[in-house]
Design a protein around this motif. Structure first.
Motif, PDB file in Angstrom:
ATOM      1  N   PRO A  64       0.801  -1.223   0.000  1.00  0.00           N
ATOM      2  CA  PRO A  64       0.000   0.000   0.000  1.00  0.00           C
ATOM      3  C   PRO A  64       0.838   1.280   0.000  1.00  0.00           C
ATOM      4  N   ASN A  65       2.103   1.221   0.424  1.00  0.00           N
ATOM      5  CA  ASN A  65       2.950   2.415   0.460  1.00  0.00           C
ATOM      6  C   ASN A  65       3.722   2.638  -0.830  1.00  0.00           C
ATOM      7  N   GLY A  66       3.736   1.656  -1.710  1.00  0.00           N
ATOM      8  CA  GLY A  66       4.440   1.809  -2.965  1.00  0.00           C
ATOM      9  C   GLY A  66       5.925   1.495  -2.919  1.00  0.00           C
ATOM     10  N   ASP A  67       6.436   1.015  -1.780  1.00  0.00           N
ATOM     11  CA  ASP A  67       7.865   0.742  -1.641  1.00  0.00           C
ATOM     12  C   ASP A  67       8.327  -0.481  -2.424  1.00  0.00           C
ATOM     13  N   LEU A  68       7.454  -1.460  -2.626  1.00  0.00           N
ATOM     14  CA  LEU A  68       7.847  -2.696  -3.291  1.00  0.00           C
ATOM     15  C   LEU A  68       7.755  -2.605  -4.811  1.00  0.00           C
ATOM     16  N   GLN A  69       7.333  -1.492  -5.304  1.00  0.00           N
ATOM     17  CA  GLN A  69       7.145  -1.281  -6.736  1.00  0.00           C
ATOM     18  C   GLN A  69       6.210  -2.337  -7.301  1.00  0.00           C
ATOM     19  N   THR A  70       6.700  -3.313  -8.014  1.00  0.00           N
ATOM     20  CA  THR A  70       5.813  -4.299  -8.628  1.00  0.00           C
ATOM     21  C   THR A  70       5.826  -5.648  -7.914  1.00  0.00           C
ATOM     22  N   SER A  71       6.427  -5.738  -6.739  1.00  0.00           N
ATOM     23  CA  SER A  71       6.502  -7.004  -6.009  1.00  0.00           C
ATOM     24  C   SER A  71       5.264  -7.221  -5.144  1.00  0.00           C
ATOM     25  N   THR A  72       4.977  -8.497  -4.895  1.00  0.00           N
ATOM     26  CA  THR A  72       3.866  -8.883  -4.034  1.00  0.00           C
ATOM     27  C   THR A  72       4.393  -9.803  -2.950  1.00  0.00           C
ATOM     28  N   GLY A  73       3.984  -9.563  -1.723  1.00  0.00           N
ATOM     29  CA  GLY A  73       4.387 -10.421  -0.612  1.00  0.00           C
ATOM     30  C   GLY A  73       3.285 -11.410  -0.281  1.00  0.00           C
ATOM     31  N   PHE A  74       3.696 -12.626   0.119  1.00  0.00           N
ATOM     32  CA  PHE A  74       2.747 -13.665   0.510  1.00  0.00           C
ATOM     33  C   PHE A  74       3.146 -14.204   1.875  1.00  0.00           C
ATOM     34  N   LEU A  75       2.185 -14.337   2.779  1.00  0.00           N
ATOM     35  CA  LEU A  75       2.405 -14.924   4.088  1.00  0.00           C
ATOM     36  C   LEU A  75       1.692 -16.276   4.133  1.00  0.00           C
ATOM     37  N   TRP A  76       2.465 -17.335   4.435  1.00  0.00           N
ATOM     38  CA  TRP A  76       1.974 -18.713   4.438  1.00  0.00           C
ATOM     39  C   TRP A  76       2.093 -19.305   5.828  1.00  0.00           C
ATOM     40  N   GLN A  77       1.280 -20.301   6.120  1.00  0.00           N
ATOM     41  CA  GLN A  77       1.407 -21.063   7.355  1.00  0.00           C
ATOM     42  C   GLN A  77       1.417 -22.541   6.995  1.00  0.00           C
TER      43      GLN A  77
END
Length: 79
Positions: A64-77
């Motif tokens: 949401p802040n735009g710091d990752l540019q085009t990257s997406t983070g995923f959190l898994w369990q």
């Protein structure tokens, strides 16, 4: 992937995976196999790539802040 590394007691794994080789483009097949050794409930964070197998996707971070540019983070369990 180093088969000798023991991850069976690890609680959190972070994989900045944007440059990892993958099958079918988005799946971290080799890393997913190694992470089967994680204990149930362990968390994994990946960037841009997805895990396969007994991992529940908890959250997707679209930056949401735009710091990752085009990257997406995923959190898994681990199930």
């Amino acid at each position: 992937m180093d088969e000798e590394i023991d991850v069976s007691d690890v609680d959190i794994v972070f994989a900045y995976a944007t440059k990892y080789s993958t099958e079918r483009g988005i799946y971290l097949t080799e890393l997913s196999r190694k992470l089967l050794d994680l204990k149930s409930g362990a968390r994994v964070v990946t960037i841009d790539k997805r895990l396969q197998g007994p991992f529940n996707l908890i959250s997707t971070v679209l930056d949401p802040n735009g710091d990752l540019q085009t990257s997406t983070g995923f959190l898994w369990q681990r199930q």
